[in-house]
Design an enzyme around this catalytic site. Structure first.
Site, mmCIF file in Angstrom:
data_model
loop_
_atom_site.group_PDB
_atom_site.id
_atom_site.type_symbol
_atom_site.label_atom_id
_atom_site.label_comp_id
_atom_site.label_asym_id
_atom_site.label_seq_id
_atom_site.Cartn_x
_atom_site.Cartn_y
_atom_site.Cartn_z
ATOM 1 N N LYS A 21 0.843 -1.181 0.000
ATOM 2 C CA LYS A 21 0.000 0.000 0.000
ATOM 3 C C LYS A 21 0.882 1.235 0.000
ATOM 4 C CE LYS A 21 -1.669 2.585 3.219
ATOM 5 N NZ LYS A 21 -1.603 3.921 2.566
ATOM 6 N N GLU A 43 10.452 0.602 10.136
ATOM 7 C CA GLU A 43 11.467 1.604 9.868
ATOM 8 C C GLU A 43 10.779 2.940 10.130
ATOM 9 O OE1 GLU A 43 13.187 3.715 6.661
ATOM 10 O OE2 GLU A 43 13.513 4.268 8.744
ATOM 11 N N CYS A 74 13.669 10.233 6.977
ATOM 12 C CA CYS A 74 13.684 9.735 8.348
ATOM 13 C C CYS A 74 15.080 9.814 8.958
ATOM 14 C CB CYS A 74 13.192 8.295 8.388
ATOM 15 S SG CYS A 74 13.820 7.309 7.035
ATOM 16 N N GLU A 97 10.747 15.131 15.644
ATOM 17 C CA GLU A 97 11.068 15.066 14.227
ATOM 18 C C GLU A 97 10.228 16.096 13.474
ATOM 19 O OE1 GLU A 97 9.992 11.425 12.293
ATOM 20 O OE2 GLU A 97 11.829 11.411 11.108
#
Lengths: 291, 508, 285
Positions: B212, B286, B320, B417
């Site tokens: 997806k 991840e 990331c 983040e």
């Protein structure tokens, strides 16, 4: 002294070389490049006839387009300075002479200084000297520097370009060290190469030298120009160097006062590119005079 | 030759504190401006509507519903894609199961290899088309899509193709077997590349896949489906279904799935871990990061600044493993900050399809407001903010490259983040202190170390609690190089031999 | 009188990316499928030239990424696949039946594909990071040995030739191969595939002729780093080993068992032509 990481440096140079210069930016860039060229002939078989014809080309690169700028300078051996000076009388194109036992630099200091003074006396506006690479690799940096200072004095009113011969220096750290040495010794320009060995000018080497010059100006307030020479044959390469100068030092460096390209066949490739932009067709070099 | 003016070194940030070389000091006399250099997109052939790619066929979603995907640089609608609901997820998993049992688990490994080689080749052949589509759907600069995302995606398929018939050499003394059906959910920051990272190793090991893509970036995954069709991969081996969070949850939670692989936010990763609890499903995650990029005083500073810039501004900071915390040795803070500020001025923000653009569009309005909120917190916390001065297009989502100085670990912008082109700059005095600050986070995805001293590089690298350590470089990826995090940045590795482990059963 | 007159091919040596006659000018007549064919008879000077070409090509080949070498090997497989009919004809010209030829060629292509995929994995399988006592970072990695001389199997067909040359190429070596006496057709067909496969000139060189004339010179050559010797009888092997010792060449011997289907997928055939380098570096401030 700031150290240089070769892998990172080469990546940055390759990234800058990817800039896409099109349309009016390309035309403008090519015109700037013409104005920065030191049109060069440095062969054992050079004659007054050859030099005089080259000077005509320097003044009028393309007889079909008189709007183009003239080149910055003509660069010759000392014995032909007089011829060049006469051929360029009254014009703004400078006469640059190599000196100091070009290209090897393997002669006594007395000989090198004498050669410099003669060239200046004959009318050279600029002197392109070579550094003593033997002394450099032997670690005698002070000797390298004092020789440059001596030649600078011998230049009198003429401007001094110092050729580092980066192809013989071996590492980018050495290029940085040689650049700073030359600037501290009074160079008006630092120059990559004699053009007599390979590798000559490369984008990463130019980048290191521009970093050094930019930092030197920041530290001392004095701006030293950068000249790239040797192996620059295509308009595309010329534009890549202009991009590196622009993005490292700024637009005001894009002038013969601070940036030069030592070249010979480059000029015609630039003319061909300008004609292509004008007509839309790819060009043949048969339509452009060699001199 | 005339002398140049001395350049000022006073600093003046955007939010009124401190001072630095102002861009106007780098005077632009007779400036040489680059002309637009747009990449063509007229041959892209984006269909108005895409269905689900299930069982080797394009099938309408059960609900009949579709949703739009837009170009974040212009806000124009590019296409409608199918909204997969639980029933569609059922169908897709069933198709993957059938393909696994009937064909793929029995397929000779050398054949699997050849299919993957075909896909790799086709990606390489259609690379320009894929790069432009990626740029248009996600907002990233064409330069990056063309030179990084697409070639690396092809390379990933090529690399894992080579493992398909050599698993006994990767895992000697075992009988490596596939797991079955893998559910794979990927993010919007490297859509095609993430699809490659997921599909290639899964197929190489003999699994089938339901993938997806993220809801804002479905188009390159759907184009990959067309490539997979072209490669004559047996139907159902790869299934691609589009949808948003609910679709992903249904897929990860599906009982018919043997393995779940997720790349995305830590928050959603934890939800997926909870959904898999007690099911025996194999899981790899991840997740996010807040990487420290450590610059020592003996670093090659020009290249370190390039590494800092690449670390946080590459892909608009939507990475990331972005080097979002610059830890600079205090003795060189001012030099580095000035080099950085000057270097940032040459970053070109704008039309992603312009070949000279360095910083593209922010992926969505939602992401843009997250970035703005965190930047506001930086201002409120008293940090000094610097932004480049550049014009931004009228439509689309944009953010100027930004950095904050005077940041400390207790500021939100040093902990959370941001996932945007915003760098937080902190200082340290000694290597031990640098390591301590670098590790002082629940994340652990990546880190950077900049020093000319080799032994220091090796020492610091060995002390950093991060899955990827970049020494004197940043953002380097290779299919042979394992990538993944420690702690809340996730677990499991993608790339290399270690990247095969999550997709095989190695126990006797 | 209406049937077509065929254009006949001279089978030449493949050196430095080009097809050349022997410097000796000599050929040998070999019976093909329908006609007698002239095959270049390699001399010791051709061996010298091939080794020089290989040495010149090796640094750039070695310095390419393993991924890139894998891509080129994959391209070789592509070229062979597209020339499958021609390769089968070459096998039949050497006297193999149609069925055996097809199997041989398919085997050759698939093995090439296998090694293409191995190229960027060899280093991962055979490197180690060593847990030495003390504050040092210590790593062992393989690298190519240089120029590898290959004496091809005595067989007919292409698969045996692939088994002999692809593993050293995969490891980053440059190769000088002495083709089987029995089958110059396969050798030239393979050379033609390689010539259109993006191999840099000189990475692979193939010499046709009589191995008894050329193998001793290859084995004694001081600028060859390793030898892969197929199907050598014990006396021949002994002589070649003695010649090889002059510069301490690495010598690997192979027989019929080594070109079984399973053995044509053996990473150790690559390792035979790799050196192992171990580096130490302190890890400290």
């Amino acid at each position: 002294m700031m150290t240089v990481d070769a892998v990172g440096l080469e990546e940055r140079a390759a990234d800058l070389a990817k800039r896409s210069i099109k349309k009016h930016a390309k035309i403008q860039g090519l015109r700037i490049a013409i104005g920065c060229i030191d049109l060069t002939t440095l062969e054992g078989k050079d004659t007054p006839g050859r030099v005089a014809q080259l000077c005509r080309k320097a003044l009028t690169p393309d007889a079909r387009d008189l709007s183009l700028p003239h080149v910055a300078a003509v660069c010759v051996y000392p014995s032909l300075v007089g011829t060049a000076k006469k051929a360029l009388q009254g014009a703004e194109v400078k006469v640059a002479s190599v000196a100091t036992a070009f290209p090897s630099g393997q002669s006594s200091i007395a000989v090198k200084l004498e050669e410099t003074k003669e060239a200046v006396a004959d009318g050279a506006d600029e002197i392109d000297m070579v550094i003593d690479r033997g002394a450099f690799h032997a670690g005698r940096y002070r000797d390298v520097r004092s020789e440059i200072e001596d030649v600078k004095r011998a230049c009198g009113p003429a401007a001094l370009k110092v050729i580092l011969e980066t192809g013989e220096l071996g590492t980018y750290d050495n290029v940085r060290r040689a650049s700073e040495l030359a600037m501290e010794a009074g160079a008006d320009f630092i120059k990559t190469s004699t053009g007599k060995i390979a590798p000559a000018a490369t984008l990463p080497v130019a980048l290191v030298m521009l970093h050094a010059a930019r930092d030197f100006e920041r530290r001392t307030g004095r701006r030293v120009g950068v000249k790239v020479a040797g192996g620059i044959r295509t308009a595309k390469q010329a534009l890549q160097y202009l991009v590196i100068v622009k993005e490292t030092c700024g637009d005001d460096w894009l002038s013969p006062a601070w940036f030069r390209i030592g070249a010979s066949s480059l000029l015609n490739d630039i003319l061909m590119q300008l004609w292509k932009e004008r007509t839309g067709a790819y060009q043949s070099d048969e339509y452009f005079t060699k001199d | 030759m005339t002398q140049a003016r001395k350049t000022k070194t006073a600093i003046r940030p955007a939010n009124g504190r401190l001072a630095m070389t102002a861009p106007s000091d780098l005077a632009r006399l007779d400036a040489w401006e680059y002309a637009p250099a747009p990449e063509a997109r007229d041959y892209l052939a984006i269909k108005p509507r895409y269905e689900l790619f299930v069982g080797g066929r394009w099938q309408k979603p059960k609900s009949g519903r579709h949703f739009a995907t837009i170009n974040p640089a212009t806000e124009e609608t590019l296409a409608e894609v199918a909204q997969a609901d639980a029933a569609d997820v059922d169908r897709a998993v069933a198709a993957a199961r059938t393909a696994y049992e009937k064909y793929w688990r029995r397929c000779p490994p050398a054949h699997r290899a050849k299919y993957l080689f075909r896909i790799a080749r086709a990606i390489a052949e259609r690379s320009r088309e894929l790069a432009v589509l990626e740029s248009v759907d996600g907002g990233k600069p064409i330069k990056e899509a063309r030179d990084f995302d697409v070639p690396l995606a092809a390379q990933h398929f090529f690399y894992y193709a080579g493992w398909a018939d050599k698993l006994e050499w990767a895992f000697p003394n075992t009988n490596p077997r596939p797991l079955g059906v893998a559910a794979q959910i990927i993010p919007w920051n490297f859509p095609l590349l993430m699809a490659a990272w997921k599909i290639a190793p899964a197929l190489a090991c003999g699994n089938t896949v339901v993938l997806k893509p993220a809801e804002t970036t479905p188009l390159t995954a759907l184009r990959l489906a067309e490539i997979i069709e072209q490669a004559d991969l047996p139907p159902g081996v790869v299934n691609i279904i589009t949808g948003a969070g609910a679709t992903g949850a249904a897929l990860a939670g599906h009982r018919g799935v043997d393995k779940v692989a997720f790349t995305g936010s830590t928050e959603v990763g934890k939800e997926i871990a909870r959904a898999c609890a007690g099911t025996g499903k194999r899981l790899t995650l991840e997740l996010g990061g807040k990487a420290a990029n450590i610059v020592f005083d003996d670093a090659p500073l020009e290249q370190a600044v390039e590494g800092i810039v690449n670390g946080i501004f590459f892909n608009q900071g939507h990475v990331c493993c972005a080097g979002s915390r610059l830890l600079v040795q205090e003795s060189v803070h001012d030099v580095v900050a000035e080099l950085l500020h000057r270097r940032m001025q040459t970053l070109r923000v704008g039309d992603p399809l312009d070949k000279n653009t360095d910083i593209g569009a922010i992926n969505s309005a939602a992401q843009l407001s997250k970035i703005e909120e965190l930047v506001r917190s930086g201002d409120d916390d008293g940090c000094s903010r610097f932004q480049t001065e550049c014009d931004l297009p009228a439509r689309g989502f944009w953010y100027r490259p930004t950095f904050f100085t005077g940041v400390s670990m207790s500021h939100r912008i040093a902990q959370e983040e941001i996932f945007g082109p915003v760098l937080s700059v902190l200082t340290f005095r000694t290597p031990d202190e640098a390591v301590e600050k670098a590790n002082n986070t629940p994340y652990g995805l990546s880190a950077g170390v900049w020093t000319d001293k080799g032994s220091k590089n090796f020492k610091i690298a060995s002390q950093l609690r991060a899955g990827v350590v970049w020494s004197n470089t940043f953002n380097k990826f290779d299919p042979s190089s394992p990538f993944g995090g420690y702690r809340e940045s996730g677990f499991g590795r993608e790339g290399g031999i270690h990247g095969l482990l999550p997709y095989i059963e190695a126990r006797p | 009188m209406t049937s077509r007159v065929a254009v006949r091919k001279t089978l030449k040596l493949y050196i430095a990316g080009a097809f050349v006659r022997s410097e000796s000018g000599r050929t040998i007549a070999v019976r093909g499928a329908d006609e007698s064919v002239n095959v270049a008879l390699a001399s010791r000077k051709d061996v010298r030239d091939a080794v020089r070409a290989a040495r010149g090509a090796w640094p750039a080949w070695r310095d390419r990424s393993a991924y890139n070498r894998g891509q080129i090997l994959y391209r070789l497989a592509e070229m062979m696949e597209s020339r499958r009919a021609q390769l089968i004809d070459a096998c039949r010209a050497a006297g193999l039946t149609a069925r055996v030829s097809e199997k041989d060629v398919d085997e050759a292509i698939d093995a090439t594909c296998w090694y293409a995929g191995l190229s960027d994995k060899i280093e991962q399988i055979f490197s180690t990071k060593n847990p030495v006592s003390g504050p040092h970072f210590n790593v062992s990695t393989p690298e190519s040995t240089g120029v590898v001389g290959v004496v091809a199997p005595n067989a007919r067909g292409i698969a045996g030739l692939i088994a002999a040359v692809v593993p050293p190429l995969c490891g980053g070596n440059a190769v000088v191969c002495l083709a089987s006496d029995a089958d110059p057709f396969g050798a030239v067909a393979l050379a033609e595939s390689a010539a259109t496969s993006d191999f840099p000139a000189g990475v692979l060189n193939i010499l046709t002729g009589r191995r008894s004339a050329t193998a001793p010179h290859l084995a004694a050559h001081m600028d060859v780093n390793a030898l892969g010797l197929w199907d050598c009888a014990s006396q021949e092997r002994r002589e070649l080993d003695i010649a090889a010792s002059a510069n301490v060449k690495r010598v690997a011997g192979y027989g019929a068992a080594d070109r079984s289907v399973a053995q044509m997928r053996n990473p150790y055939h690559v390792v035979d032509f790799l050196e192992i380098k171990t580096t130490w570096h302190p890890a400290g401030l």
